[in-house]
Every structure is written in C-alpha cells, then in structure tokens.
Design an enzyme around this catalytic site. Structure first.
Site, PDB file in Angstrom:
ATOM      1  N   GLU A  17     -59.964 -24.064 -52.596  1.00 19.45           N
ATOM      2  CA  GLU A  17     -59.040 -23.202 -51.846  1.00 19.45           C
ATOM      3  C   GLU A  17     -57.834 -24.001 -51.356  1.00 19.45           C
ATOM      4  O   GLU A  17     -57.966 -25.130 -50.903  1.00 19.45           O
ATOM      5  CB  GLU A  17     -59.780 -22.599 -50.647  1.00 19.45           C
ATOM      6  N   GLN A 176     -68.233 -17.114 -45.790  1.00 19.25           N
ATOM      7  CA  GLN A 176     -67.699 -17.944 -44.698  1.00 19.25           C
ATOM      8  C   GLN A 176     -68.416 -19.291 -44.759  1.00 19.25           C
ATOM      9  O   GLN A 176     -69.536 -19.377 -45.278  1.00 19.25           O
ATOM     10  CB  GLN A 176     -68.045 -17.213 -43.387  1.00 19.25           C
TER      11      GLN A 176
END
Ligand code: FAD
Length: 293
Positions: A17, A176
């Site tokens: 990411e 998450q």
C-alpha cells in the site's frame, strides 16, 4: 488486470500500500517510492484516498503511474462519506479513463468537525459498491475489521453489514491491521459462518515507530498482544532497533498466516520501500521467489 483474477491464479498473493502525495511538492518522492516498491514485483499496489477531495486527483495519478510506468496492477481507494454521489461518480469515471480496473470502496472516516452524515451523501460503503457495480466492470474490494469496526457496538452486527458489502458485489476484502493472528483466524471462521466467501487479504503493518502505532491503535481499537507490547517497551525509544524488531514481528506474523492457509497478505508499507524490501527478502523462498529479492 483484475485483482480477483490475480488472487485466483496465485497460491499466495503479496501486495503493498502507498499513500498519495498530500502536496504537489511531495509528488516526486512518492513516485520514487512507488518505483522502488514496484521493483519488488508485488502482485498489486493499492493507493489510498485522502479524506479531502484534493488528494483524489493524486490517488488516480499515482495508481495510473504504477500501472503504466511500472507495469504493476494497481487499485485506487475511493471514499464516499465526504463527497456527493456526483463527485464520487466523476472520480469513478477518471479511474476508468486511466485504465484502472480495481477500486477499494470505502466509506471513509467522518470529518473531524462532524460525525453526522451529510444529507445527500452516502452513509455506508455498501452504497458506494452498488454505484461502482452500476458504473462498469470493475473488480471491487472493501475493508473488514477482524476486531470489529470501532463504531459498531456489536461484532456480529458488523459482520452482517460486511455481508451486505459482499452481496452488493464486492470481490475481495482487506483487513484492518492486527497483531495477533488468532484474532484473524477466529474472524475468518465467523465470516465464513455468515456466508462471506470472498477472499480475505490479511493487512499487516510492520511497526517501526512506537509512538505512531500507539496513536493509530487507539483510533482503530486494535489490540496489542503482550509480546508486542514487550517489544515496544524494550525497543520503542531506539529507532534502528524498533525497525528491526518491527520487521521481524511482521515477518513472523506472515509466515504463520501463510503456514495456516491464508492466501493473501497486504503490507501497509507506508511509502517505505526499505521496509517492503526487508520483508520481501525475509519471505523470498516462502513466497516461491527464490533469491531474486
Ligand atoms: P462501512 O463498511 O460503511 O462501515 C462503517 C461503519 O458503519 C461500521 O461500524 C459498520 O458496522 C457500520 N455499517 C455498515 N453498514 C451499515 C448499515 N447498513 N447500517 C448501519 N451501520 C452500518 N480511509 C480513508 O479515508 N482512505 C483510505 O484510503 C482508506 N483505506 C482503507 C483501507 C483498508 C484496508 C481499511 C481496513 C480501512 C481504510 N480506510 C481508509 C479507513 C476507513 O475509511 C474507515 O475505517 C471507515 O471508518 C470505515 O470505512 P468502511 O468502508 O469499512 O465503512
């Protein structure tokens, strides 16, 4: 390429990411980080979306650069809470025009000055997923929370809402961050029992900054296991030692996840190619990439 096809084709995927530049002056630095991370050949790179409209342009630009210049599939994050459906629609058009086939559909966090949804705006991510589905042939990802989303009082209800996202046509989920793998394993069983059968990628955050992680776990409600707290207590004030310990902890987490059949690892690399590189190196044979890392 669509991420669902990449996931189906590989025994295990590893993705990274990036967050886009907040200011135009940061653009070159983020591009440089993107090139270095792309050089590790992750299965795809995701680009986050800032809370304010300004960074949306940069999300699409970096996602487009990752694909066109680096040859790595990208996924553009998109949030819907602080934009009108018309504004969201324009970003989806831009994503499509840039040849990006993958969108991570998110609600986003409420702006600091209000937690009340703005009239006329989407309230939840499932509505955004519906809109993206109607707009074209995208591969759609969404977020999930092994420890429950911080605003939801009840984990079971949180899973019911997660199922709504899958039923609207989400192709895969990314979790998450979590620091205790048993929390993920329990979540996977509970999700399957609810009929959530899309691939779930495990979001792993290599912790290199003790103060920063304490702030983000407070916001997200993520549990820190004793073993991890011990590492922070011992090494938190020594940046080089903390970085080494954080990379080792993330590596161990990933090895255990892969050994237990988890098929996708998503690294929160925070624009740090050095951290991504260390983890790819530690996992080279485990990921079947041999010495080429
Ligand atoms: P939702 O799925 O809409 O859920 C939000 C809350 O509403 C939950 O408590 C849920 O239980 C509840 N809920 C859902 N549906 C309903 C319903 N029908 N009725 C009542 N309650 C409901 N944020 C950014 O700003 N930019 C990013 O790029 C970004 N990337 C992320 C990537 C990942 C992998 C993750 C895990 C999070 C990311 N976030 C990002 C943070 C995310 O925007 C926040 O966690 C946000 O608070 C929730 O987003 P969501 O898409 O999960 O929301």
């Amino acid at each position: 390429m669509k991420i669902r096809d990449i996931i189906n084709a590989r025994p295990v995927t590893i993705s990274c990411e990036l967050f886009p530049p907040k200011k135009d002056s940061d653009f070159a630095g983020v591009q440089q980080a993107a090139r270095k991370i792309a050089g590790l050949h992750p299965d795809f790179i995701s680009i986050t979306y800032g809370a304010s409209g300004g960074t949306s342009k940069n999300t699409v630009e970096i996602a487009s650069m990752v694909q066109k210049e680096c040859g790595i599939t990208s996924i553009a994050h998109l949030t819907c809470y602080s934009s009108t459906p018309e504004e969201v629609d324009q970003v989806i058009d831009k994503i499509k025009e840039n040849g990006i086939e993958n969108i991570l559909a998110l609600r986003g966090d409420p702006p600091r000055d209000t937690s009340v949804p703005i009239p006329g705006h989407y309230k939840h991510a499932y509505e955004l997923i519906r809109q993206i589905r109607q707009k074209g042939d995208f591969c759609i990802g969404a977020a999930c929370y092994p420890e429950g989303h911080v605003e939801c009082a009840n984990r079971d209800l949180d899973l019911d809402y997660l199922k709504m996202k899958v039923d609207e046509g989400c192709d895969f989920l990314t979790t998450q961050m979590f620091f205790d793998n048993n929390i993920l394993y329990r979540f996977l069983y509970r999700a399957l029992a609810k009929g959530i059968d899309v691939p779930i990628l495990a979001g792993i955050m290599p912790v290199i900054n003790a103060r920063q992680i304490q702030r983000s776990v407070q916001l997200s409600g993520t549990e820190l296991p004793n073993r991890f707290c011990g590492i922070i207590d011992k090494f938190g004030s020594d940046p080089a030692a903390m970085k080494q310990a954080g990379i080792a902890y993330a590596t161990e987490q990933i090895i255990d996840l892969i050994a237990n059949g988890v098929k996708g690892i998503h690294l929160y690399t925070m624009n740090r190619p050095d951290i991504a590189e260390a983890i790819f190196h530690n996992l080279s044979y485990i990921l079947g990439r041999g010495e080429n890392v």
